[in-house]
Write an enzyme that holds these catalytic residues in place. Structure first.
Site, PDB file in Angstrom:
ATOM      1  N   CYS A 105     -21.449 -17.520  14.150  1.00 39.01           N
ATOM      2  CA  CYS A 105     -21.208 -18.956  13.992  1.00 39.01           C
ATOM      3  C   CYS A 105     -22.548 -19.707  14.011  1.00 39.01           C
ATOM      4  O   CYS A 105     -23.554 -19.192  13.501  1.00 39.01           O
ATOM      5  CB  CYS A 105     -20.253 -19.403  15.098  1.00 39.01           C
ATOM      6  SG  CYS A 105     -19.360 -20.938  14.833  1.00 39.01           S
ATOM      7  N   THR A 106     -22.608 -20.877  14.597  1.00 39.24           N
ATOM      8  CA  THR A 106     -23.831 -21.671  14.577  1.00 39.24           C
ATOM      9  C   THR A 106     -24.917 -21.139  15.516  1.00 39.24           C
ATOM     10  O   THR A 106     -25.984 -21.756  15.625  1.00 39.24           O
ATOM     11  CB  THR A 106     -23.532 -23.142  14.903  1.00 39.24           C
ATOM     12  OG1 THR A 106     -22.719 -23.200  16.070  1.00 39.24           O
ATOM     13  CG2 THR A 106     -22.810 -23.808  13.748  1.00 39.24           C
TER      14      THR A 106
END
Lengths: 233, 233
Positions: A105-106
């Site tokens: 993800c981020t």
């Protein structure tokens, strides 16, 4: 499985982490065999997550200076982490020595802020994808992207696919298939709405309304962080 | 989303839980909106999981007497939980009052030991499937099984499919699709080995060798527990 070589895994954990970014791959990687898993932060105090319950760090930055696998999860808390010199310094140092430098993800933006994705292909949560370029990475729209020893996953649930791919690289495909069977990973999503290309217009609108409310101006914030860290964006 | 009705979720947490059974659905259910999530056990001391790091209970049994959703995760630790009168008493009491009585993986056997699946269709981890019958449940080979207000999921990763199905029931399909997009749940398993019908013979053999070593005689142990709890098996 005493014949397997030991593998150490260090996850960065931080306030407002999307906990499944970490707990998904941790479940899979814990079945590498002869594995140690650590959740690492500044202190061992409980760290609040996005899911209403905390995670407990198992080690502090000064207790972990090397691991075979570094994995950085994502979440809204990444914006603070990217601006935190102590955390970024630890990620950079760990990333320099690890066999595998990875994110879900981020978390990829944190690797980026630490300078670990410059000149690499990478992926991240679909809604933050273009922000990878702020840190000199080449965004590639795939659920998992491998470039040399950088392995990055897309949003949240991609961590399971990501970790199985990593198990296959480290212990071979037969072991990865065994782990997949053990966690009954035969997904049957009840809807087909898990990617922006698949979601309907109403769902996308609902998503952006919530993100713009929860983290207004996020893209410009990340760009400004990249500039302050010396990236030419 | 201030217009949404509040929803409380209580997860049982216990030593040697398969942590993804809990953390997967907790991630999804935390996005129901206006939700509180609790991890409940005898004390608030850290509870060891199967993944090399602990989970931290947020409440104790005597602090939680009601929740809208009860969810019991699985793992090797369930054998001890099924024999623990305090834990089973709490599960039984919570299950009597909850709108939704749910489980992931072998958490279904704990629901069973608490008498909550008698006369219900249910599922559990594929390798423990037939053990549901010891507790008067009808085993059904599906990834998610709904029977009245009992919603049970198969092994480990089924918790994500299970939780999305529950979100759709509670908040409607549009909200569930939004949650699916937010966690980018567009799975691409690198192999097709997530169910016993799909795995090859070598993988199945490897699986059973490990389980028989880790938990020898488990089927007979569970049957004996069911008998001691008054089930006619």
């Amino acid at each position: 499985m005493p014949e397997l070589s030991p593998i150490s895994v260090a996850f960065l954990v931080f306030p407002n982490v999307t906990q499944l970014d970490l707990t998904g791959p941790a479940q899979i990687l814990s079945r590498l065999g002869n594995t140690s898993i650590d959740l690492v932060w500044k202190t061992r105090d409980p760290v609040p997550t996005d899911s209403g319950f905390p995670l407990l760090p198992t080690k502090t930055f000064d207790e972990v200076s090397q691991a075979d696998i570094l994995c950085v999860p994502g979440g809204f808390g990444t914006v603070d982490v990217m601006q935190d010199d102590e955390a970024i310094g630890w990620v950079r140092s760990m990333g320099t020595g690890a066999d595998w430098v990875t994110s879900v993800c981020t978390g990829a933006l944190v690797l980026g802020a630490a300078g670990l994705l410059k000149g690499y292909e990478a992926t991240t949560h679909w809604a933050s994808h273009e922000q990878l370029a702020f840190f000199g990475a080449t965004p590639v729209k795939r659920r998992i992207v491998l470039d040399r020893n950088r392995l990055t996953g897309g949003g949240v649930t991609s961590g399971i696919d990501f970790a199985l791919a990593l198990v296959a690289r480290i212990r071979g495909e037969a072991h990865a298939k065994f782990v997949q069977l053990s966690v009954e990973y035969d997904p049957h999503p009840p809807f087909d709405s898990g990617a922006p290309e698949k979601a309907d217009a109403e769902t996308l609108e609902r998503y952006w309304a919530l993100v713009n409310k929860a983290a207004p101006g996020r893209v410009e914030t990340v760009r400004a962080i990249a500039r302050r860290r010396g990236f030419d964006t």
